[in-house]
Enzyme design. Structure first.
Site, PDB file in Angstrom:
ATOM      1  N   GLY A   1       0.796  -1.218   0.000  1.00 58.85           N
ATOM      2  CA  GLY A   1       0.000   0.000   0.000  1.00 58.85           C
ATOM      3  C   GLY A   1       0.823   1.260   0.000  1.00 58.85           C
ATOM      4  O   GLY A   1       2.040   1.230  -0.164  1.00 58.85           O
TER       5      GLY A   1
ATOM      6  N   GLU B   1      -0.176   5.269   7.736  1.00 53.78           N
ATOM      7  CA  GLU B   1      -1.180   4.685   6.854  1.00 53.78           C
ATOM      8  C   GLU B   1      -2.387   4.316   7.706  1.00 53.78           C
ATOM      9  O   GLU B   1      -2.574   4.879   8.777  1.00 53.78           O
ATOM     10  CB  GLU B   1      -0.597   3.523   6.036  1.00 53.78           C
ATOM     11  CG  GLU B   1       0.271   2.539   6.812  1.00 53.78           C
ATOM     12  CD  GLU B   1      -0.551   1.457   7.473  1.00 53.78           C
ATOM     13  OE1 GLU B   1      -0.884   0.461   6.817  1.00 53.78           O
ATOM     14  OE2 GLU B   1      -0.868   1.594   8.682  1.00 53.78           O
TER      15      GLU B   1
ATOM     16  N   ASP C   1       3.116  10.457  -0.242  1.00 62.96           N
ATOM     17  CA  ASP C   1       3.081  11.899   0.016  1.00 62.96           C
ATOM     18  C   ASP C   1       3.867  12.212   1.283  1.00 62.96           C
ATOM     19  O   ASP C   1       4.066  11.338   2.134  1.00 62.96           O
ATOM     20  CB  ASP C   1       1.640  12.387   0.155  1.00 62.96           C
ATOM     21  CG  ASP C   1       0.898  11.678   1.274  1.00 62.96           C
ATOM     22  OD1 ASP C   1       0.792  12.252   2.364  1.00 62.96           O
ATOM     23  OD2 ASP C   1       0.435  10.540   1.052  1.00 62.96           O
TER      24      ASP C   1
END
Length: 238
Positions: A89, A179, A204
């Site tokens: 992810g 996350e 990011d």
């Protein structure tokens, strides 16, 4: 079948790669697996099974957040006999020495979620990755010459958090990526006797504002996928 997965019995391999985005699951299946076939599509949470260098592997989306990923990982483990889950992810960075597109191998996962406390009788649960899977991922990254970091993730319940001071605390404690799923996946794996690992790409930077587009996140984070797939082969040799 389950309420959330409409695959028949035996449709999944014993190892499943799990991105949050079902379209990334589709991309992984079409780009990296041979003879990939769609095996589930309930709520458009796509899942596929194929082979990687002859080895059966499945890939399926898990959605966003601990509640969503906990549903899918639990059902894969208890209803389909999956033994290993590898989350692939994206995450955000808070440290200046962690850069956008860096690959992070999540040795452990802190969290502000109460889900693991509910599981663990209101005690703190050490949400850690499986050692052998972590070691295989490190070996795979080294063999492919991919730069990587190993350390703690932070699984947040809120994407748009008002507690910006917490980023300073994360930085102080050396958190490599923020996350929303790893701690939950590690908790589910522990509860039901499976193994899990999270490999994330920094999409990011929370401090600098640098970010990648949704299309980039879907289609270009290939290093972590290659690490994950190669680690599966290395794990078979252990």
């Amino acid at each position: 079948m389950t309420p959330h997965i409409n695959a028949p019995e035996g449709a999944f391999a014993d190892v499943v790669l799990m991105p949050g985005d079902p379209l990334r699951a589709k991309y992984i299946a079409e780009t990296f697996l041979e003879n990939a076939k769609e095996v589930t599509n309930v709520r458009n949470m796509l899942g596929y099974t194929g082979t990687y260098k002859g080895r059966p592997v499945s890939v399926m989306g898990h959605g966003m957040g601990i509640p969503s990923c906990s549903i899918y990982t639990k059902e894969l483990i208890t209803e389909y006999g999956v033994k290993k889950i590898i989350r692939v992810g994206s995450c955000g960075a808070v440290r200046n020495d962690v850069k956008v597109r860096d690959v992070i191998i999540g040795l452990g996962a802190c969290t502000d979620s109460k889900v693991n406390r509910i599981r663990f009788k209101d005690n703190d649960f050490a949400a850690i990755a499986d050692f052998d899977m972590t070691q295989a991922a490190v070996q795979a990254a080294k063999a492919k010459g991919i730069n990587y970091r190993v350390g703690n993730l932070f699984s947040a319940d809120l994407f748009y958090t008002p507690d910006v001071e917490m980023f300073d605390v994360m930085e102080k404690y050396g958190i490599l990526g923020v996350e929303m799923e790893a701690a939950g996946i590690y908790g589910v794996a522990a509860e039901f006797g499976a193994k899990a690992l999270s490999i994330c790409t920094v999409s990011d930077h929370i401090r600098t504002g640098e970010q990648t587009s949704s299309e980039e996140r879907q289609l270009t984070f290939n290093d972590m996928i290659e690490i994950a797939l190669e680690s599966v082969l290395l794990g078979d040799q252990a």
